[in-house]
Design a protein around this motif. Structure first.
Motif, short mmCIF file in Angstrom:
data_model
loop_
_atom_site.label_atom_id
_atom_site.label_comp_id
_atom_site.label_asym_id
_atom_site.label_seq_id
_atom_site.Cartn_x
_atom_site.Cartn_y
_atom_site.Cartn_z
N LEU A 128 0.80 -1.23 0.00
CA LEU A 128 0.00 0.00 0.00
C LEU A 128 0.83 1.29 0.00
CD1 LEU A 128 -3.21 -0.57 2.16
CD2 LEU A 128 -3.08 0.42 -0.13
N PRO A 129 1.91 1.39 0.77
CA PRO A 129 2.70 2.62 0.71
C PRO A 129 3.25 2.91 -0.69
CG PRO A 129 3.28 1.37 2.68
CD PRO A 129 2.39 0.49 1.85
N ARG A 132 0.25 4.25 -2.64
CA ARG A 132 -0.09 5.60 -2.17
C ARG A 132 0.92 6.63 -2.69
NH1 ARG A 132 -4.28 6.09 1.14
NH2 ARG A 132 -4.95 4.40 2.52
N GLN A 133 2.18 6.26 -2.69
CA GLN A 133 3.21 7.18 -3.19
C GLN A 133 3.01 7.45 -4.68
OE1 GLN A 133 7.28 5.83 -2.80
NE2 GLN A 133 8.05 7.93 -2.74
N GLY A 135 0.10 7.26 -6.13
CA GLY A 135 -1.21 7.86 -6.31
C GLY A 135 -2.09 7.09 -7.26
N VAL A 175 -9.29 3.51 1.00
CA VAL A 175 -8.37 4.08 0.01
C VAL A 175 -9.09 4.94 -1.01
CG1 VAL A 175 -6.76 2.16 0.27
CG2 VAL A 175 -8.50 2.06 -1.54
N GLY A 178 -7.85 8.19 -3.24
CA GLY A 178 -6.39 8.23 -3.35
C GLY A 178 -5.86 7.64 -4.64
N ILE A 180 -6.47 4.69 -5.72
CA ILE A 180 -6.29 3.24 -5.56
C ILE A 180 -7.66 2.56 -5.60
CG2 ILE A 180 -5.41 1.39 -4.07
CD1 ILE A 180 -3.56 3.52 -2.80
#
Length: 287
Positions: A128-129, A132-133, A135, A175, A178, A180
């Motif tokens: 997930l990180p 998220r990074q 986007g 999420v 974001g 995702i």
């Protein structure tokens, strides 16, 4: 080849056989770059060669998703090689058949939870990180029709598939916004070796005469779901009747489940079209 997936990075767990292998090959056919994860290094190497033969770049990482260190190494290897993860397909898992009163039932639940749920959670939390990074990205969680309606003698598996459904629904909302996406795939009985060791008489009653889906059918549905931004996919479509009945009333859901034990009913619904699960598995070449 669809340009939508050209050079996208797709990480597939449980990629050495069955649905995982078919999903990997389907995305490779669309021009994606693949990261393959499974416990069996030998089988993984075979799938790696198949993906490479389709012209796709591929990295295979022998991984036991029940090991936190192995999961961390998997995601790190993927990002070190490709710099991103566009699609995560959480497919690794096991299934056990047996009644609730069986002495081993609780242990079956624990083992299935560990492999099919907690492994999925660990891989997702590690990936997930990265998403998220970026986007962006899609997380595909393989559940089952039993993630919405349990059948007798498959309670341990259904418990875990219900948990996968709940995890997917919760994650999708967390999420949102974001970039995702989260999609849960709910196939009916599929011609993988998940239940290969179970005797035909031990199978959940509706399964004994059903014609299973092929892994390729499920794989095509996964690719289409990611492309179209679906949130949930049920296979085959007629299985939605069972889930709708269950949503209306457990009594209705149970009546439909009982009706599916009768071959003529399953045939009318298109779920008994030919060979049974065991006939299909026995006729398949070893992969």
């Amino acid at each position: 080849m669809n340009a939508y997936f050209a050079n996208k990075v797709v990480l597939v767990t449980g990629a050495s056989r069955g649905i995982g292998r078919a999903v990997a090959l389907a995305f490779a056919g669309e021009g994606a770059r693949l990261v393959l994860a499974a416990r069996s290094a030998d089988r993984l190497a075979q799938v790696e060669n198949e993906v490479r033969d389709l012209g796709s770049e591929v990295l295979s990482v022998p991984t036991d998703v029940t090991s936190h260190d192995a999961v961390a190494a998997l995601v790190d290897a993927a990002t070190d090689r490709f710099g991103r993860i566009d699609v995560l397909v959480n497919n690794a898992g096991i299934g056990k058949v047996g009644g609730v009163e069986a002495a081993e039932f609780a242990d079956d639940v624990r083992q299935t939870l560990r492999a099919s749920l907690f492994g999925m959670i660990d891989v997702t939390q590690r990936a997930l990180p990265v998403l998220r990074q970026q986007g962006s990205g899609t997380i595909v969680n393989m559940s089952s029709v039993m993630g919405r309606k349990a059948f007798s003698r498959f309670g341990s598996y259904a418990i875990v598939m219900h948990a996968v459904s709940a995890f997917s629904d919760s994650l999708r909302q967390e999420v949102a916004g974001g970039g995702i996406r989260v999609v849960a795939i709910h196939p009916a009985l599929t011609a993988t070796d998940l239940l290969k060791e179970a005797e035909e008489a031990e199978m959940p009653p509706p399964f004994r005469h059903m014609t299973p889906l092929s892994s390729e059918e499920v794989a095509r549905a996964v690719v289409a779901a990611v492309r179209r931004g679906k949130r949930r996919v049920v296979l085959p479509r007629t299985a939605n009747m069972l889930l709708l009945g269950e949503a209306l009333s457990p009594r209705v859901g149970d009546l439909i489940a009982t009706a599916l034990t009768m071959r003529p009913v399953a045939r009318v619904l298109g779920m008994s079209r030919g060979k049974t699960y065991h006939e299909t598995i026995l006729s398949q070449p070893s992969v």
